[in-house]
Design a protein around this motif. Structure first.
Motif, mmCIF file in Angstrom:
data_model
loop_
_atom_site.group_PDB
_atom_site.id
_atom_site.type_symbol
_atom_site.label_atom_id
_atom_site.label_comp_id
_atom_site.label_asym_id
_atom_site.label_seq_id
_atom_site.Cartn_x
_atom_site.Cartn_y
_atom_site.Cartn_z
ATOM 1 N N ILE A 108 23.057 4.221 11.881
ATOM 2 C CA ILE A 108 22.784 5.267 10.890
ATOM 3 C C ILE A 108 22.853 6.630 11.563
ATOM 4 O O ILE A 108 22.296 6.815 12.656
ATOM 5 C CB ILE A 108 21.381 5.083 10.273
ATOM 6 C CG1 ILE A 108 21.272 3.727 9.582
ATOM 7 C CG2 ILE A 108 21.052 6.226 9.321
ATOM 8 C CD1 ILE A 108 19.852 3.336 9.234
ATOM 9 N N ARG A 109 23.499 7.563 10.896
ATOM 10 C CA ARG A 109 23.501 8.955 11.360
ATOM 11 C C ARG A 109 23.120 9.853 10.196
ATOM 12 O O ARG A 109 23.873 9.969 9.222
ATOM 13 C CB ARG A 109 24.878 9.355 11.890
ATOM 14 C CG ARG A 109 25.194 8.747 13.219
ATOM 15 C CD ARG A 109 26.352 9.447 13.893
ATOM 16 N NE ARG A 109 26.774 8.652 15.024
ATOM 17 C CZ ARG A 109 28.024 8.518 15.412
ATOM 18 N NH1 ARG A 109 28.986 9.144 14.774
ATOM 19 N NH2 ARG A 109 28.321 7.773 16.450
ATOM 20 N N GLU A 110 21.961 10.478 10.301
ATOM 21 C CA GLU A 110 21.573 11.484 9.323
ATOM 22 C C GLU A 110 22.103 12.813 9.854
ATOM 23 O O GLU A 110 21.534 13.395 10.775
ATOM 24 C CB GLU A 110 20.062 11.507 9.141
ATOM 25 C CG GLU A 110 19.526 10.262 8.464
ATOM 26 C CD GLU A 110 18.059 10.369 8.128
ATOM 27 O OE1 GLU A 110 17.704 11.205 7.273
ATOM 28 O OE2 GLU A 110 17.282 9.616 8.739
ATOM 29 N N GLN A 111 23.218 13.234 9.277
ATOM 30 C CA GLN A 111 23.842 14.488 9.717
ATOM 31 C C GLN A 111 24.595 15.118 8.559
ATOM 32 O O GLN A 111 24.938 14.445 7.590
ATOM 33 C CB GLN A 111 24.777 14.242 10.900
ATOM 34 C CG GLN A 111 26.048 13.487 10.557
ATOM 35 C CD GLN A 111 26.951 13.257 11.762
ATOM 36 O OE1 GLN A 111 26.478 12.829 12.818
ATOM 37 N NE2 GLN A 111 28.218 13.535 11.613
ATOM 38 N N ASN A 112 24.828 16.410 8.677
ATOM 39 C CA ASN A 112 25.557 17.117 7.636
ATOM 40 C C ASN A 112 26.995 16.633 7.578
ATOM 41 O O ASN A 112 27.611 16.378 8.616
ATOM 42 C CB ASN A 112 25.508 18.623 7.885
ATOM 43 C CG ASN A 112 24.110 19.171 7.674
ATOM 44 O OD1 ASN A 112 23.409 18.746 6.766
ATOM 45 N ND2 ASN A 112 23.699 20.098 8.509
ATOM 46 N N MET A 113 27.511 16.494 6.364
ATOM 47 C CA MET A 113 28.880 16.042 6.146
ATOM 48 C C MET A 113 29.634 17.113 5.364
ATOM 49 O O MET A 113 29.093 17.684 4.418
ATOM 50 C CB MET A 113 28.898 14.735 5.334
ATOM 51 C CG MET A 113 28.168 13.589 5.974
ATOM 52 S SD MET A 113 28.120 12.123 4.883
ATOM 53 C CE MET A 113 26.840 12.585 3.718
ATOM 54 N N THR A 114 30.870 17.341 5.722
ATOM 55 C CA THR A 114 31.709 18.272 4.972
ATOM 56 C C THR A 114 32.368 17.526 3.818
ATOM 57 O O THR A 114 32.482 16.293 3.847
ATOM 58 C CB THR A 114 32.805 18.875 5.869
ATOM 59 O OG1 THR A 114 33.659 17.814 6.309
ATOM 60 C CG2 THR A 114 32.221 19.621 7.064
ATOM 61 N N PRO A 115 32.855 18.247 2.819
ATOM 62 C CA PRO A 115 33.608 17.575 1.751
ATOM 63 C C PRO A 115 34.821 16.807 2.288
ATOM 64 O O PRO A 115 35.097 15.702 1.822
ATOM 65 C CB PRO A 115 34.032 18.736 0.851
ATOM 66 C CG PRO A 115 32.946 19.740 1.020
ATOM 67 C CD PRO A 115 32.585 19.653 2.486
ATOM 68 N N SER A 116 35.514 17.359 3.280
ATOM 69 C CA SER A 116 36.687 16.650 3.812
ATOM 70 C C SER A 116 36.275 15.367 4.528
ATOM 71 O O SER A 116 36.975 14.357 4.455
ATOM 72 C CB SER A 116 37.499 17.559 4.739
ATOM 73 O OG SER A 116 36.718 17.995 5.823
ATOM 74 N N PHE A 117 35.140 15.370 5.224
ATOM 75 C CA PHE A 117 34.636 14.152 5.854
ATOM 76 C C PHE A 117 34.366 13.096 4.792
ATOM 77 O O PHE A 117 34.744 11.928 4.939
ATOM 78 C CB PHE A 117 33.358 14.442 6.650
ATOM 79 C CG PHE A 117 32.746 13.225 7.282
ATOM 80 C CD1 PHE A 117 33.144 12.808 8.539
ATOM 81 C CD2 PHE A 117 31.776 12.481 6.619
ATOM 82 C CE1 PHE A 117 32.590 11.666 9.124
ATOM 83 C CE2 PHE A 117 31.216 11.349 7.185
ATOM 84 C CZ PHE A 117 31.622 10.943 8.452
ATOM 85 N N LEU A 118 33.725 13.511 3.703
ATOM 86 C CA LEU A 118 33.388 12.572 2.627
ATOM 87 C C LEU A 118 34.653 11.985 2.005
ATOM 88 O O LEU A 118 34.733 10.775 1.771
ATOM 89 C CB LEU A 118 32.543 13.285 1.567
ATOM 90 C CG LEU A 118 31.660 12.405 0.697
ATOM 91 C CD1 LEU A 118 30.589 11.715 1.528
ATOM 92 C CD2 LEU A 118 31.016 13.229 -0.403
ATOM 93 N N LYS A 119 35.641 12.838 1.755
ATOM 94 C CA LYS A 119 36.892 12.370 1.142
ATOM 95 C C LYS A 119 37.685 11.454 2.067
ATOM 96 O O LYS A 119 38.505 10.658 1.609
ATOM 97 C CB LYS A 119 37.752 13.565 0.729
ATOM 98 C CG LYS A 119 37.184 14.342 -0.444
ATOM 99 C CD LYS A 119 38.061 15.546 -0.762
ATOM 100 C CE LYS A 119 37.529 16.320 -1.945
ATOM 101 N NZ LYS A 119 38.373 17.488 -2.273
#
Length: 195
Positions: free
Chosen positions: A134-145
């Motif tokens: 598990i990594r609780e970290q900020n994600m960018t929209p491009s990372f999510l896509k």
């Protein structure tokens, strides 16, 4: 579903805390049914700017920005809006957001920017029990896509896969999502109408 609301009570409107006894309201309603097809095929989502206040970790009745985001998503044929603030994913308009990349589970950290739901906490515990990193970290929209799998969680839907973000279709092979949904269903068996 049972909802408990506590207010400071009834008082004249002057924007000060009233010096009256607190009021407690209890609401009981039948849970919404999510079609089984949504769990199999996933849902479409829309990325939108997060216009909510700075203390999103407080569950309040100030839901206007959430409602406007959900309506904007619905008007484009999507089931959920995924909110973006300062270039990073915060959460959905009524859900928490998870992504899987290279068998690692990612989710936004539980800060003041999100309402860290009880379903989110249960899914993280299920992941720990299954030895999923598990990594609780900020994600960018491009990372999510670009993720291998994406899902949302909430009390009303449990764990629901995402099949599309804006115009980007996500992979239909979702082994980690399926495993976590199964573990979550076992954990909550008999407590949710959508199980």
């Amino acid at each position: 579903d049972i909802y408990i609301q506590v207010t400071r009570g009834i008082a004249p409107r002057n924007h000060l805390f009233p010096d009256v006894p607190a009021q407690l309201a209890l609401t009981i309603r039948h849970p919404r049914q999510t079609p089984e097809e949504a769990y199999e095929k996933g849902i479409s989502t829309l990325l939108l700017e997060d216009e909510r206040w700075a203390n999103c970790y407080i569950k309040s009745l100030n839901l206007l920005p959430n409602l406007l985001a959900k309506q904007a998503a619905a008007s484009k044929g999507c089931k959920e809006a995924i909110l973006v603030k300062d270039g990073y994913i915060t959460e959905g308009s009524s859900s928490n957001v998870f992504a899987i990349k290279d068998n690692v589970l990612f989710t936004t950290p539980a800060t003041r920017k999100i309402l860290s739901g009880i379903t989110r906490a249960n899914v993280l515990e299920c992941a720990q029990e299954q030895a999923i990193q598990i990594r609780e970290q900020n994600m960018t929209p491009s990372f999510l896509k670009d993720a291998d799998e994406v899902f949302i969680t909430s009390t009303s839907v449990g764990l629901l896969p995402v099949s599309k973000i804006d115009e980007v279709k996500l992979p239909t092979f979702r082994p980690v999502t399926v495993a976590l949904k199964h573990a979550y269903s076992l954990r909550t068996a008999g407590t949710k109408a959508y199980q």
